[in-house]
Every structure is written in C-alpha cells, then in structure tokens.
Motif scaffolding. Structure first.
Motif, mmCIF file in Angstrom:
data_model
loop_
_atom_site.group_PDB
_atom_site.id
_atom_site.type_symbol
_atom_site.label_atom_id
_atom_site.label_comp_id
_atom_site.label_asym_id
_atom_site.label_seq_id
_atom_site.Cartn_x
_atom_site.Cartn_y
_atom_site.Cartn_z
ATOM 1 N N LYS A 239 0.831 -1.202 0.000
ATOM 2 C CA LYS A 239 0.000 0.000 0.000
ATOM 3 C C LYS A 239 0.867 1.254 0.000
ATOM 4 O O LYS A 239 0.598 2.207 -0.739
ATOM 5 C CB LYS A 239 -0.927 -0.017 1.213
ATOM 6 C CG LYS A 239 -1.900 1.159 1.248
ATOM 7 C CD LYS A 239 -2.863 1.041 2.405
ATOM 8 C CE LYS A 239 -3.853 2.201 2.411
ATOM 9 N NZ LYS A 239 -4.794 2.103 3.562
ATOM 10 N N ALA A 240 1.918 1.243 0.829
ATOM 11 C CA ALA A 240 2.817 2.396 0.892
ATOM 12 C C ALA A 240 3.538 2.602 -0.430
ATOM 13 O O ALA A 240 3.698 3.727 -0.904
ATOM 14 C CB ALA A 240 3.826 2.210 2.028
ATOM 15 N N GLU A 241 3.957 1.505 -1.069
ATOM 16 C CA GLU A 241 4.639 1.613 -2.362
ATOM 17 C C GLU A 241 3.708 2.161 -3.432
ATOM 18 O O GLU A 241 4.093 3.004 -4.240
ATOM 19 C CB GLU A 241 5.158 0.228 -2.775
ATOM 20 C CG GLU A 241 6.000 0.220 -4.034
ATOM 21 C CD GLU A 241 7.357 0.852 -3.838
ATOM 22 O OE1 GLU A 241 7.986 1.195 -4.857
ATOM 23 O OE2 GLU A 241 7.779 1.007 -2.680
ATOM 24 N N LEU A 242 2.454 1.702 -3.424
ATOM 25 C CA LEU A 242 1.478 2.192 -4.400
ATOM 26 C C LEU A 242 1.216 3.677 -4.207
ATOM 27 O O LEU A 242 1.109 4.436 -5.187
ATOM 28 C CB LEU A 242 0.181 1.395 -4.273
ATOM 29 C CG LEU A 242 -0.952 1.802 -5.223
ATOM 30 C CD1 LEU A 242 -0.517 1.678 -6.669
ATOM 31 C CD2 LEU A 242 -2.191 0.952 -4.964
ATOM 32 N N GLU A 243 1.134 4.115 -2.958
ATOM 33 C CA GLU A 243 0.916 5.546 -2.697
ATOM 34 C C GLU A 243 2.086 6.380 -3.202
ATOM 35 O O GLU A 243 1.899 7.472 -3.748
ATOM 36 C CB GLU A 243 0.700 5.762 -1.199
ATOM 37 C CG GLU A 243 -0.629 5.195 -0.692
ATOM 38 C CD GLU A 243 -0.786 5.329 0.810
ATOM 39 O OE1 GLU A 243 0.205 5.718 1.473
ATOM 40 O OE2 GLU A 243 -1.885 5.056 1.325
ATOM 41 N N LEU A 244 3.305 5.857 -3.036
ATOM 42 C CA LEU A 244 4.481 6.580 -3.540
ATOM 43 C C LEU A 244 4.427 6.701 -5.068
ATOM 44 O O LEU A 244 4.746 7.752 -5.637
ATOM 45 C CB LEU A 244 5.755 5.851 -3.115
ATOM 46 C CG LEU A 244 6.143 5.941 -1.636
ATOM 47 C CD1 LEU A 244 7.377 5.101 -1.353
ATOM 48 C CD2 LEU A 244 6.412 7.395 -1.234
ATOM 49 N N ILE A 245 4.033 5.612 -5.725
ATOM 50 C CA ILE A 245 3.957 5.640 -7.189
ATOM 51 C C ILE A 245 2.900 6.633 -7.656
ATOM 52 O O ILE A 245 3.122 7.424 -8.580
ATOM 53 C CB ILE A 245 3.645 4.230 -7.716
ATOM 54 C CG1 ILE A 245 4.826 3.281 -7.422
ATOM 55 C CG2 ILE A 245 3.354 4.257 -9.210
ATOM 56 C CD1 ILE A 245 4.532 1.829 -7.729
ATOM 57 N N GLU A 246 1.726 6.622 -7.018
ATOM 58 C CA GLU A 246 0.662 7.542 -7.414
ATOM 59 C C GLU A 246 1.070 8.994 -7.191
ATOM 60 O O GLU A 246 0.780 9.869 -8.005
ATOM 61 C CB GLU A 246 -0.602 7.205 -6.621
ATOM 62 C CG GLU A 246 -1.218 5.863 -7.019
ATOM 63 C CD GLU A 246 -2.397 5.482 -6.134
ATOM 64 O OE1 GLU A 246 -2.494 6.025 -5.023
ATOM 65 O OE2 GLU A 246 -3.217 4.647 -6.568
ATOM 66 N N LYS A 247 1.766 9.247 -6.071
ATOM 67 C CA LYS A 247 2.235 10.611 -5.824
ATOM 68 C C LYS A 247 3.259 11.038 -6.858
ATOM 69 O O LYS A 247 3.276 12.185 -7.315
ATOM 70 C CB LYS A 247 2.819 10.708 -4.422
ATOM 71 C CG LYS A 247 1.774 10.630 -3.308
ATOM 72 C CD LYS A 247 2.408 10.739 -1.938
ATOM 73 C CE LYS A 247 1.366 10.656 -0.834
ATOM 74 N NZ LYS A 247 1.984 10.720 0.521
#
Length: 283
Positions: free
Chosen positions: A39-47
C-alpha cells in the motif's frame, strides 16, 4: 509472499496507470489491504505520477476555447409534423409546397475538437505516466545498487581498520621489552598450527596471536592452559572468531613454564584432554 519481487514486477505502476486487467486490479486492491508495504509503495507511485503530471502539464491557451466552438458543426435539426395522427421527422430546410415531401430523418455524429483533445491528452498522460514509472523504478534500482556498494565499502573499510589496529598492537607488543614471546608450534594432532603467546611479565597479561589454527568442529572450542608447578592451569577459552586479532586471555602466574592449547567441549573443562592438545610452547 515475496513483497520485493511483487513490487519489482511493475504491476503497481500498471495499476496506477489504469492499464491492468480486471483480475489484476482486484488482486492489487486485495493485496494492498493485506500488506502495508504494498500500500505504501502504491501511494508513492501515485504521488510520483501526480507530481510529474503537475510539473509537466501544459496549460491550455484561452484562445483555444473560441477555436473549438468555431469548429463545432451540427447536422440539421429534426422537426415533428402531424400527419394522419402520427409524427414525421423532417428537415427544417424543406420548403412548404402544395405536396408535403417525405424527408428521411437526418442525424449527425459530432466529434468536437475538445473531445479529440481530451483523448490525445489521455494518451499522452498514459505515455508520460509509464515513462515516469519506468524512471521511478530505474532510480529505485540504482539507489539499491548504490546502497549495496556503500555497504560493501563500509565492510571493507572496517576490515582494513581492524587489520591496521591488529598490526599496530602486534608491533607494540613485539617492541615492548616486558613482553615475553612464547612460540607454540603445532603438535601431531595439528602439525600446521601455529600460535604465539604474548606474555607481559610485568603485568602478567597474556595475549594470543593465532596465526594458523583449524576451525573447531561444531560443539567444540579451544582452551588455553599454562603449566605451573607441574600442573595445568586454565587460562580461558578462545573466541570462535580468532583469526586476525589479538585475544586477551586470563592473567598468567609468574611461575608459568609453558603454554598449551587443547580442543575441548564448548565452555571448556577444569582439566585438559591431553590427547586433544594441538599446540604447545616452552617459556
């Protein structure tokens, strides 16, 4: 589940760009709820994609609006007329004659410029998003590689520093006139072994320089002894990691006449196992 391998697969970047299959979409959404790391990795990618879009977005000039509406074309408007209680769609361009002509309904498919621009913008955004995701992944791999190189460099630096400290301490003891150098060559059980005892006869401190000694088997440990008044005296256990360092042992008796090392069970014994003696040296 191998979290790192799943992240490196690129599925999270594809999810953020909206180019995954429905099954993959469901899988990502499920796994990100189970694994906080994903989840944290996905949030970084989206940001990262959002920041890239904001930084590289081109504002639309105000004159484009006028150009768009000027180029928008519409077909004839259908009109209803009563005929025998029913309705017939006719073109407004039909002239009023004595005989009403039958006109086929006309329809027009409108493809305004703004729609085409929106599609083009979506394609460009997907391309830029994929490029940003690729750059993000490449930067992450490069950072991991650099971190590994730094870690290896630190290990090498620590090894060199330990080696320098060892050589400095060894040279200081050899130059000290109070230190007695006791050579302990290998015996029949370990003929190639060699250990040196550095015995400070002023303070009775004893350091061991293990130059060559076989690694002890599992459950075994080397133990140092001195011979005082014809009896063996325990001088302590050697650390398992005894190569390339000076081992500080127990203080010796001023009356010691010899040093020896035996291979004993872990923790040592109160008296040496003579058939397990590996090195010995006279004072």
């Amino acid at each position: 589940m191998n979290i790192s391998a799943y992240i490196d697969s690129g599925i999270l970047e594809e999810y953020a760009l909206g180019i995954v299959s429905p099954q993959e979409k469901q899988e990502v959404e499920c796994l990100t709820q189970v694994y906080p790391e994903l989840k944290a990795e996905l949030e970084l990618i989206e940001k990262a994609l959002e920041q890239y879009a904001l930084q590289h977005g081109v504002p639309v000039p105000s004159r484009v609006k006028d150009t768009i509406f000027a180029q928008m074309k519409f077909g004839p408007v259908a009109m209803a007329t009563e005929d025998d209680g029913g309705t017939t769609e006719t073109s407004p361009d039909v002239a009023a004659d004595d005989e009403v002509r039958s006109v086929e309904p006309q329809t027009a498919t409108v493809h305004p410029l703004w729609g085409r621009l929106a599609v083009a913008a979506s394609v460009l955004l997907a391309i830029f998003g994929a490029w940003a995701a690729y750059q993000y992944g490449a930067a992450r791999d490069e950072n991991e590689q650099l971190a590994s190189q730094v870690e290896n460099l630190n290990e090498q630096t620590n090894t060199l520093q330990q080696r320098a400290e060892y050589n400095e301490a060894l040279a200081a003891n050899y130059r000290n006139p109070d230190v007695k150098i006791v050579q302990m060559p290998g015996l029949e059980k370990a003929p190639n072994s060699e250990v040196v005892a550095l015995w400070n006869q002023k303070t009775n401190e004893v350091l061991l320089d293990v130059r060559n000694l076989p690694a002890p088997p599992t459950g075994k440990q080397y133990q140092l002894w001195t011979i005082v008044d014809g009896k063996p005296v325990d001088m302590g256990m050697l650390d398992d990691d005894f190569q390339g360092k000076l081992l500080r042992m127990k203080n010796s008796s001023p009356n010691a006449v010899a040093f020896a090392i035996t291979l004993e069970d872990d923790g040592g014994k109160p008296s040496p196992t003579m058939e397990e003696m590996v090195v010995m040296g006279q004072v």
